[in-house]
Design a protein around this motif. Structure first.
Motif, PDB file in Angstrom:
ATOM      1  N   LEU A 108       1.239  -1.010   0.194  1.00 56.99           N
ATOM      2  CA  LEU A 108       0.162   0.268   0.082  1.00 56.99           C
ATOM      3  C   LEU A 108       0.789   1.181   0.074  1.00 56.99           C
ATOM      4  O   LEU A 108       0.494   2.126  -0.638  1.00 56.99           O
ATOM      5  CB  LEU A 108      -0.326   0.010   1.373  1.00 56.99           C
ATOM      6  CG  LEU A 108      -1.839   0.957   1.186  1.00 56.99           C
ATOM      7  CD1 LEU A 108      -2.745   1.632   0.115  1.00 56.99           C
ATOM      8  CD2 LEU A 108      -2.893   0.811   2.500  1.00 56.99           C
ATOM      9  N   ALA A 109       1.936   1.374   0.866  1.00 54.76           N
ATOM     10  CA  ALA A 109       3.090   2.334   0.652  1.00 54.76           C
ATOM     11  C   ALA A 109       3.400   2.790  -0.551  1.00 54.76           C
ATOM     12  O   ALA A 109       3.416   4.117  -1.003  1.00 54.76           O
ATOM     13  CB  ALA A 109       4.538   1.664   1.295  1.00 54.76           C
ATOM     14  N   ILE A 110       3.498   1.582  -0.964  1.00 55.61           N
ATOM     15  CA  ILE A 110       3.996   2.025  -2.649  1.00 55.61           C
ATOM     16  C   ILE A 110       3.305   2.385  -3.308  1.00 55.61           C
ATOM     17  O   ILE A 110       3.404   3.144  -4.057  1.00 55.61           O
ATOM     18  CB  ILE A 110       4.968   0.397  -3.379  1.00 55.61           C
ATOM     19  CG1 ILE A 110       6.404   0.730  -1.809  1.00 55.61           C
ATOM     20  CG2 ILE A 110       5.370   0.645  -4.353  1.00 55.61           C
ATOM     21  CD1 ILE A 110       7.649   1.979  -2.264  1.00 55.61           C
ATOM     22  N   GLY A 111       2.157   2.289  -3.364  1.00 54.81           N
ATOM     23  CA  GLY A 111       1.491   2.268  -4.715  1.00 54.81           C
ATOM     24  C   GLY A 111       0.388   3.693  -3.466  1.00 54.81           C
ATOM     25  O   GLY A 111      -0.017   4.103  -5.197  1.00 54.81           O
ATOM     26  N   LEU A 112       0.421   4.250  -2.712  1.00 54.72           N
ATOM     27  CA  LEU A 112       0.057   6.019  -2.255  1.00 54.72           C
ATOM     28  C   LEU A 112       1.412   6.669  -2.974  1.00 54.72           C
ATOM     29  O   LEU A 112       1.161   7.738  -4.058  1.00 54.72           O
ATOM     30  CB  LEU A 112      -0.249   6.058  -1.043  1.00 54.72           C
ATOM     31  CG  LEU A 112      -0.579   5.072  -0.303  1.00 54.72           C
ATOM     32  CD1 LEU A 112      -0.563   5.234   1.617  1.00 54.72           C
ATOM     33  CD2 LEU A 112      -2.437   5.730  -0.460  1.00 54.72           C
ATOM     34  N   GLU A 113       2.908   6.129  -3.257  1.00 54.25           N
ATOM     35  CA  GLU A 113       3.844   6.519  -3.370  1.00 54.25           C
ATOM     36  C   GLU A 113       4.115   7.062  -5.244  1.00 54.25           C
ATOM     37  O   GLU A 113       3.471   7.804  -5.719  1.00 54.25           O
ATOM     38  CB  GLU A 113       4.903   6.468  -3.173  1.00 54.25           C
ATOM     39  CG  GLU A 113       5.685   6.052  -1.929  1.00 54.25           C
ATOM     40  CD  GLU A 113       6.431   5.774  -2.224  1.00 54.25           C
ATOM     41  OE1 GLU A 113       7.993   5.691  -2.417  1.00 54.25           O
ATOM     42  OE2 GLU A 113       7.544   5.808  -0.801  1.00 54.25           O
ATOM     43  N   GLY A 114       2.655   5.083  -5.483  1.00 54.45           N
ATOM     44  CA  GLY A 114       2.942   5.917  -7.133  1.00 54.45           C
ATOM     45  C   GLY A 114       1.698   6.431  -7.290  1.00 54.45           C
ATOM     46  O   GLY A 114       2.029   7.635  -8.864  1.00 54.45           O
ATOM     47  N   LEU A 115       0.631   6.400  -6.537  1.00 53.32           N
ATOM     48  CA  LEU A 115      -0.947   7.830  -6.922  1.00 53.32           C
ATOM     49  C   LEU A 115      -0.088   8.631  -6.989  1.00 53.32           C
ATOM     50  O   LEU A 115      -0.461   9.472  -7.787  1.00 53.32           O
ATOM     51  CB  LEU A 115      -1.427   7.569  -6.170  1.00 53.32           C
ATOM     52  CG  LEU A 115      -2.714   7.977  -6.135  1.00 53.32           C
ATOM     53  CD1 LEU A 115      -3.819   7.826  -7.427  1.00 53.32           C
ATOM     54  CD2 LEU A 115      -4.087   8.004  -5.054  1.00 53.32           C
ATOM     55  N   SER A 116       0.713   9.372  -6.080  1.00 54.28           N
ATOM     56  CA  SER A 116       1.316  10.732  -5.465  1.00 54.28           C
ATOM     57  C   SER A 116       2.506  10.837  -6.505  1.00 54.28           C
ATOM     58  O   SER A 116       2.437  11.942  -7.583  1.00 54.28           O
ATOM     59  CB  SER A 116       1.696  10.736  -4.674  1.00 54.28           C
ATOM     60  OG  SER A 116       1.136  10.405  -3.381  1.00 54.28           O
ATOM     61  N   GLY A 117       2.838  10.200  -7.221  1.00 55.95           N
ATOM     62  CA  GLY A 117       3.702  10.210  -8.003  1.00 55.95           C
ATOM     63  C   GLY A 117       3.218  10.620  -9.436  1.00 55.95           C
ATOM     64  O   GLY A 117       3.717  11.688 -10.442  1.00 55.95           O
ATOM     65  N   CYS A 118       2.633   9.723  -9.643  1.00 56.43           N
ATOM     66  CA  CYS A 118       1.750   9.826 -11.144  1.00 56.43           C
ATOM     67  C   CYS A 118       0.852  11.767 -11.045  1.00 56.43           C
ATOM     68  O   CYS A 118       1.065  11.894 -11.863  1.00 56.43           O
ATOM     69  CB  CYS A 118       0.803   8.706 -11.289  1.00 56.43           C
ATOM     70  SG  CYS A 118       1.391   7.137 -12.015  1.00 56.43           S
ATOM     71  N   THR A 119       0.173  11.472  -9.575  1.00 55.21           N
ATOM     72  CA  THR A 119      -0.313  12.928 -10.286  1.00 55.21           C
ATOM     73  C   THR A 119       0.750  14.135  -9.782  1.00 55.21           C
ATOM     74  O   THR A 119       0.625  14.720 -10.464  1.00 55.21           O
ATOM     75  CB  THR A 119      -1.503  12.908  -8.666  1.00 55.21           C
ATOM     76  OG1 THR A 119      -1.856  11.638  -8.345  1.00 55.21           O
ATOM     77  CG2 THR A 119      -1.186  14.594  -8.952  1.00 55.21           C
ATOM     78  N   LEU A 120       1.590  13.883  -9.823  1.00 59.90           N
ATOM     79  CA  LEU A 120       3.042  15.293 -10.152  1.00 59.90           C
ATOM     80  C   LEU A 120       3.490  14.728 -11.533  1.00 59.90           C
ATOM     81  O   LEU A 120       3.554  16.144 -11.504  1.00 59.90           O
ATOM     82  CB  LEU A 120       3.641  14.626  -9.105  1.00 59.90           C
ATOM     83  CG  LEU A 120       5.014  15.537  -8.685  1.00 59.90           C
ATOM     84  CD1 LEU A 120       4.870  17.207  -8.732  1.00 59.90           C
ATOM     85  CD2 LEU A 120       6.472  15.258  -8.284  1.00 59.90           C
ATOM     86  N   LEU A 121       3.475  14.205 -12.325  1.00 64.36           N
ATOM     87  CA  LEU A 121       4.334  13.945 -13.328  1.00 64.36           C
ATOM     88  C   LEU A 121       2.805  14.588 -14.113  1.00 64.36           C
ATOM     89  O   LEU A 121       3.109  15.354 -15.229  1.00 64.36           O
ATOM     90  CB  LEU A 121       4.526  12.333 -13.373  1.00 64.36           C
ATOM     91  CG  LEU A 121       5.899  12.223 -12.993  1.00 64.36           C
ATOM     92  CD1 LEU A 121       5.527  10.643 -13.783  1.00 64.36           C
ATOM     93  CD2 LEU A 121       7.143  12.596 -13.258  1.00 64.36           C
ATOM     94  N   LEU A 122       1.893  14.453 -14.134  1.00 67.42           N
ATOM     95  CA  LEU A 122       1.263  14.699 -14.672  1.00 67.42           C
ATOM     96  C   LEU A 122       0.874  16.243 -14.534  1.00 67.42           C
ATOM     97  O   LEU A 122      -0.061  16.729 -15.674  1.00 67.42           O
ATOM     98  CB  LEU A 122      -1.036  14.427 -14.546  1.00 67.42           C
ATOM     99  CG  LEU A 122      -0.821  13.082 -14.721  1.00 67.42           C
ATOM    100  CD1 LEU A 122      -1.619  11.799 -14.700  1.00 67.42           C
ATOM    101  CD2 LEU A 122      -0.592  12.581 -16.266  1.00 67.42           C
ATOM    102  N   LEU A 123       0.839  17.112 -13.211  1.00 68.42           N
ATOM    103  CA  LEU A 123       1.373  18.330 -13.184  1.00 68.42           C
ATOM    104  C   LEU A 123       1.923  18.695 -14.297  1.00 68.42           C
ATOM    105  O   LEU A 123       2.452  19.731 -14.639  1.00 68.42           O
ATOM    106  CB  LEU A 123       1.105  18.144 -11.619  1.00 68.42           C
ATOM    107  CG  LEU A 123      -0.375  18.384 -11.155  1.00 68.42           C
ATOM    108  CD1 LEU A 123       0.216  18.340 -10.055  1.00 68.42           C
ATOM    109  CD2 LEU A 123      -1.858  18.928 -11.496  1.00 68.42           C
ATOM    110  N   MET A 124       3.003  18.512 -13.922  1.00 67.50           N
ATOM    111  CA  MET A 124       4.615  18.509 -14.549  1.00 67.50           C
ATOM    112  C   MET A 124       4.724  18.616 -15.688  1.00 67.50           C
ATOM    113  O   MET A 124       5.271  19.580 -16.981  1.00 67.50           O
ATOM    114  CB  MET A 124       5.936  17.566 -13.642  1.00 67.50           C
ATOM    115  CG  MET A 124       5.715  18.182 -12.340  1.00 67.50           C
ATOM    116  SD  MET A 124       7.105  16.956 -11.839  1.00 67.50           S
ATOM    117  CE  MET A 124       9.016  17.557 -12.704  1.00 67.50           C
ATOM    118  N   MET A 125       3.948  17.613 -16.493  1.00 64.31           N
ATOM    119  CA  MET A 125       4.671  16.727 -17.986  1.00 64.31           C
ATOM    120  C   MET A 125       3.892  18.666 -18.626  1.00 64.31           C
ATOM    121  O   MET A 125       3.941  18.525 -20.105  1.00 64.31           O
ATOM    122  CB  MET A 125       3.920  15.817 -18.732  1.00 64.31           C
ATOM    123  CG  MET A 125       4.408  14.809 -17.953  1.00 64.31           C
ATOM    124  SD  MET A 125       4.133  13.402 -18.710  1.00 64.31           S
ATOM    125  CE  MET A 125       2.832  13.148 -18.279  1.00 64.31           C
TER     126      MET A 125
END
Length: 329
Positions: free
Chosen positions: A159-176
């Motif tokens: 779950l911890a890695i999944g939460l990090e993945g969700l946060s990372g995907c959100t951050l990258l979608l905002l950055m791209m």
């Protein structure tokens, strides 16, 4: 990368559907009964992961692969330092010996590889700077993960890695979208190729997606890397929870041993004896740091976990014996 970590969140959700799974146990439910506002703190290590990986990839395009791998050993020093500063950890002599052996082994492997390449790889000082910066982000990632998963926000590793993945995907979608409007100057490489700015902007997601879906082998490698990264980070944070972030950082360079072994079997690299010496030192350092192999010299083994537990047990027995004698009198 973050998509691979996000797959762990899907795996966690699926496992919750099965009553007998470890993710659905009473202990797991109790640990994961945490407000969603606190779970968002896993965005902190995700941010470190995004920034560190970005710097690493930028550096890898500018330095030789051997230099890249050798400089990665600096992450061990950063993680150990951050653990002392922010987690109030204390390192004993045998652990310092283990860290030094791992770093020494990685340096030997990198130096031998550089000499064997005879200057075929190019190394840019700018790439080295980004590589050093990346190690600070990587160290911050491991220490913040340990702080969270062993602190008040205890969740299962998947779950911890999944939460990090969700946060990372959100951050990258905002950055791209932002990076798509930032122009950059094309830089021609030694063979006439442009590694850094082929489309005139910092990021061109549509072009990357077209390349991925237009090339079958590339698409297969992307899918394989997603599963590989998801598993790699799941096992990594499991080590952090069971042992520590420093143990994870010490173990991490030893994966190069398996890459080297498979490369020789596939004929991609030739066997060099000095590299084997470096790998043996790194592996020995990992075993000493994690107390698999004790160092029975000059009292170095005095602060092994097993020795400390043995002394505490004897002290408690003496205390209990003294109390019983006092009661009998």
């Amino acid at each position: 990368m973050m998509a691979g970590e996000y797959l762990c969140l899907l795996a966690h959700g699926i496992s919750m559907l099965f009553p007998g799974s470890s993710e659905n146990s009473e202990d797991a439910k109790e640990q994961e009964n945490i407000p969603k506002t606190k779970r968002i703190l896993y965005a902190v290590p995700a941010t470190f992961d995004v920034l560190g990986s970005t710097c690493n990839f930028f550096a890898l395009a500018r330095v030789a692969a051997s230099v890249y791998q050798m400089m990665r050993a600096f992450m061990i020093v950063v993680t150990a330092t951050f653990s002392v500063l922010f987690l109030k950890k204390r390192y004993f002599v045998h652990q310092m010996i283990g860290i030094c052996l791992v770093i020494g082994g990685v340096i030997i492997v990198g130096t031998v590889t550089i000499n064997a390449s005879k200057g075929s790889g190019t190394t840019d000082p700018v790439g080295v700077v980004f590589l050093i910066i990346a190690q600070f982000f990587s160290g911050g990632l491991m220490v913040t993960e340990e702080k969270l998963i062993k602190g008040t926000i205890k969740v299962s590793p998947i779950l911890a890695i999944g939460l990090e993945g969700l946060s990372g995907c959100t951050l990258l979608l905002l950055m791209m979208p932002i990076l798509a409007f930032i122009p950059c100057t094309p830089q021609t490489g030694p063979n006439g190729e442009d590694k850094f700015c082929p489309y005139g902007v910092m990021e061109d997601a549509p072009a990357a997606i077209a390349q991925m879906f237009g090339d079958g082998p590339l698409f297969a490698l992307v899918i394989a890397s997603m599963f590989s990264i998801g598993l790699f980070n799941f096992f990594g944070i499991s080590i952090t929870r069971a042992l520590s972030s420093s143990s994870r950082a010490v173990i991490d360079p030893t994966r190069t041993l398996f890459i080297w072994f498979m490369s020789i079997l596939l004929g991609w690299e030739r066997f060099i004896g000095e590299q084997l010496v470096g790998f043996i030192l790194s592996t020995l350092g990992m075993f000493i740091f994690n107390e698999i192999i004790p160092v029975p010299f000059w009292g170095i083994h005095y602060n092994l976990k097993s020795k400390i537990e043995e002394r505490n047990k004897k002290r408690n027995e003496y205390i209990e014996t003294g109390i019983l004698k006092a009661i009998e009198q």
